[in-house]
Design an enzyme around this catalytic site. Structure first.
Site, mmCIF file in Angstrom:
data_model
loop_
_atom_site.group_PDB
_atom_site.id
_atom_site.type_symbol
_atom_site.label_atom_id
_atom_site.label_comp_id
_atom_site.label_asym_id
_atom_site.label_seq_id
_atom_site.Cartn_x
_atom_site.Cartn_y
_atom_site.Cartn_z
ATOM 1 N N ASP A 33 0.430 -1.115 0.051
ATOM 2 C CA ASP A 33 0.093 0.250 -0.130
ATOM 3 C C ASP A 33 1.078 0.924 -0.138
ATOM 4 O OD1 ASP A 33 -3.324 0.389 1.231
ATOM 5 O OD2 ASP A 33 -1.555 2.138 1.013
ATOM 6 N N ASN A 89 -12.776 -3.356 2.846
ATOM 7 C CA ASN A 89 -13.430 -2.977 3.087
ATOM 8 C C ASN A 89 -14.467 -2.579 2.159
ATOM 9 O OD1 ASN A 89 -12.536 -0.985 5.213
ATOM 10 N ND2 ASN A 89 -10.698 -0.162 3.803
ATOM 11 N N GLN A 96 -14.714 2.499 1.437
ATOM 12 C CA GLN A 96 -13.908 2.027 0.745
ATOM 13 C C GLN A 96 -13.692 3.282 -0.998
ATOM 14 O OE1 GLN A 96 -15.963 -0.614 -2.002
ATOM 15 N NE2 GLN A 96 -14.710 -1.440 -3.871
ATOM 16 N N HIS A 102 -10.223 -5.261 -3.194
ATOM 17 C CA HIS A 102 -8.878 -5.428 -2.252
ATOM 18 C C HIS A 102 -9.306 -6.221 -0.893
ATOM 19 C CE1 HIS A 102 -10.441 -1.224 -2.120
ATOM 20 N NE2 HIS A 102 -9.513 -0.979 -0.694
ATOM 21 N N HIS A 104 -6.918 -5.950 2.262
ATOM 22 C CA HIS A 104 -5.565 -5.226 3.131
ATOM 23 C C HIS A 104 -5.584 -6.061 3.591
ATOM 24 C CE1 HIS A 104 -6.873 -1.042 2.631
ATOM 25 N NE2 HIS A 104 -7.995 -1.282 2.102
HETATM 26 P P1 AMP Z 1 -9.225 0.948 0.206
HETATM 27 O O1 AMP Z 1 -10.657 2.775 1.417
HETATM 28 O O2 AMP Z 1 -10.338 -0.172 1.212
HETATM 29 O O3 AMP Z 1 -10.268 1.463 -0.833
HETATM 30 O O4 AMP Z 1 -8.577 1.167 0.306
HETATM 31 C C1 AMP Z 1 -7.342 1.830 -0.684
HETATM 32 C C2 AMP Z 1 -6.351 1.928 -0.259
HETATM 33 O O5 AMP Z 1 -4.990 1.873 -1.518
HETATM 34 C C3 AMP Z 1 -5.530 2.755 0.181
HETATM 35 O O6 AMP Z 1 -4.836 2.407 1.363
HETATM 36 C C4 AMP Z 1 -4.186 3.464 -0.685
HETATM 37 O O7 AMP Z 1 -3.449 4.195 0.360
HETATM 38 C C5 AMP Z 1 -4.112 2.792 -1.331
HETATM 39 N N1 AMP Z 1 -3.310 3.080 -2.671
HETATM 40 C C6 AMP Z 1 -4.281 3.510 -3.411
HETATM 41 N N2 AMP Z 1 -3.255 3.563 -4.956
HETATM 42 C C7 AMP Z 1 -2.356 3.215 -4.342
HETATM 43 C C8 AMP Z 1 -1.004 2.963 -4.987
HETATM 44 N N3 AMP Z 1 -1.403 3.558 -6.787
HETATM 45 N N4 AMP Z 1 -0.553 1.752 -4.876
HETATM 46 C C9 AMP Z 1 -0.628 1.246 -3.896
HETATM 47 N N5 AMP Z 1 -1.701 1.298 -2.803
HETATM 48 C C10 AMP Z 1 -1.830 2.503 -3.598
#
Ligand code: AMP
Length: 116
Positions: A33, A89, A96, A102, A104
Site C-alpha cells: 500500500d 472495505n 472504500q 482489494h 488489505h
Molecule cells: P480502500 O479505502 O479500502 O479502498 O483502500 C484503498 C487503498 O489503496 C488505500 O489504502 C490506498 O493507500 C491504496 N492505494 C491507492 N492507490 C495506490 C497505488 N497506486 N499503489 C498502492 N496503493 C494504493
C-alpha cells in the site's frame, strides 16, 4: 478476465502504473500500500475487475479463494507469526476508495478492536 481502463488497480495489473509487487499468481496480484497503516500493509487483488468482495465471490469464486491463499503465503514471507488482519472495505460507510476489490493484509504490530 474483465478490466476497466479507468481503474487504477487494473492499470497496475496491466503494468501501466508501477507498484511494489510482493506476490503474484495467474489470478492474483499483491503489492504494498502507498500509505501503509502497519509495518506490513499489502493489498491483494484479483487480476479481474470486480467492484467488491461479494461481486468477486459471485463472478469468480475460485479467485476469491486464491486471495486468501496469497495472504497466507505473504504473511509467512513477511514473518507475521504473531498474526495479521485481513480487511475488505466495502462501500461508503467503510471508506472504500478504490472500487476494484482489494484485501488489505495488515500486520507487524498489535491492533485495536473495534476498528475506527
Ligand atoms: P480502500 O479505502 O479500502 O479502498 O483502500 C484503498 C487503498 O489503496 C488505500 O489504502 C490506498 O493507500 C491504496 N492505494 C491507492 N492507490 C495506490 C497505488 N497506486 N499503489 C498502492 N496503493 C494504493
Amino acid at each position: 478476465m474483465t478490466a476497466d481502463p479507468e481503474c487504477i488497480f487494473c492499470r497496475i495489473v496491466a503494468g501501466e502504473i508501477p507498484a511494489d509487487v510482493v506476490h503474484e499468481s495467474a489470478t492474483t496480484l499483491a503489492f504494498r500500500d502507498l500509505m501503509p497503516q502497519a509495518p506490513t500493509h499489502v493489498l491483494v487483488i484479483p487480476r479481474s475487475h470486480y467492484p467488491n468482495a461479494a461481486a468477486l465471490a459471485t463472478g469468480e469464486p475460485a479467485t476469491a479463494a486464491h486471495l486468501f491463499d496469497a495472504a497466507r503465503e505473504i504473511a509467512a514471507d513477511e514473518g507475521l507469526e504473531n498474526g495479521y488482519r485481513l480487511v475488505f472495505n466495502t462501500g461508503a460507510d467503510a471508506h472504500q476508495t478504490v472500487f476494484h476489490v482489494h484485501m488489505h493484509l495488515l500486520g507487524g504490530r498489535s491492533m485495536d478492536w473495534p476498528p475506527g
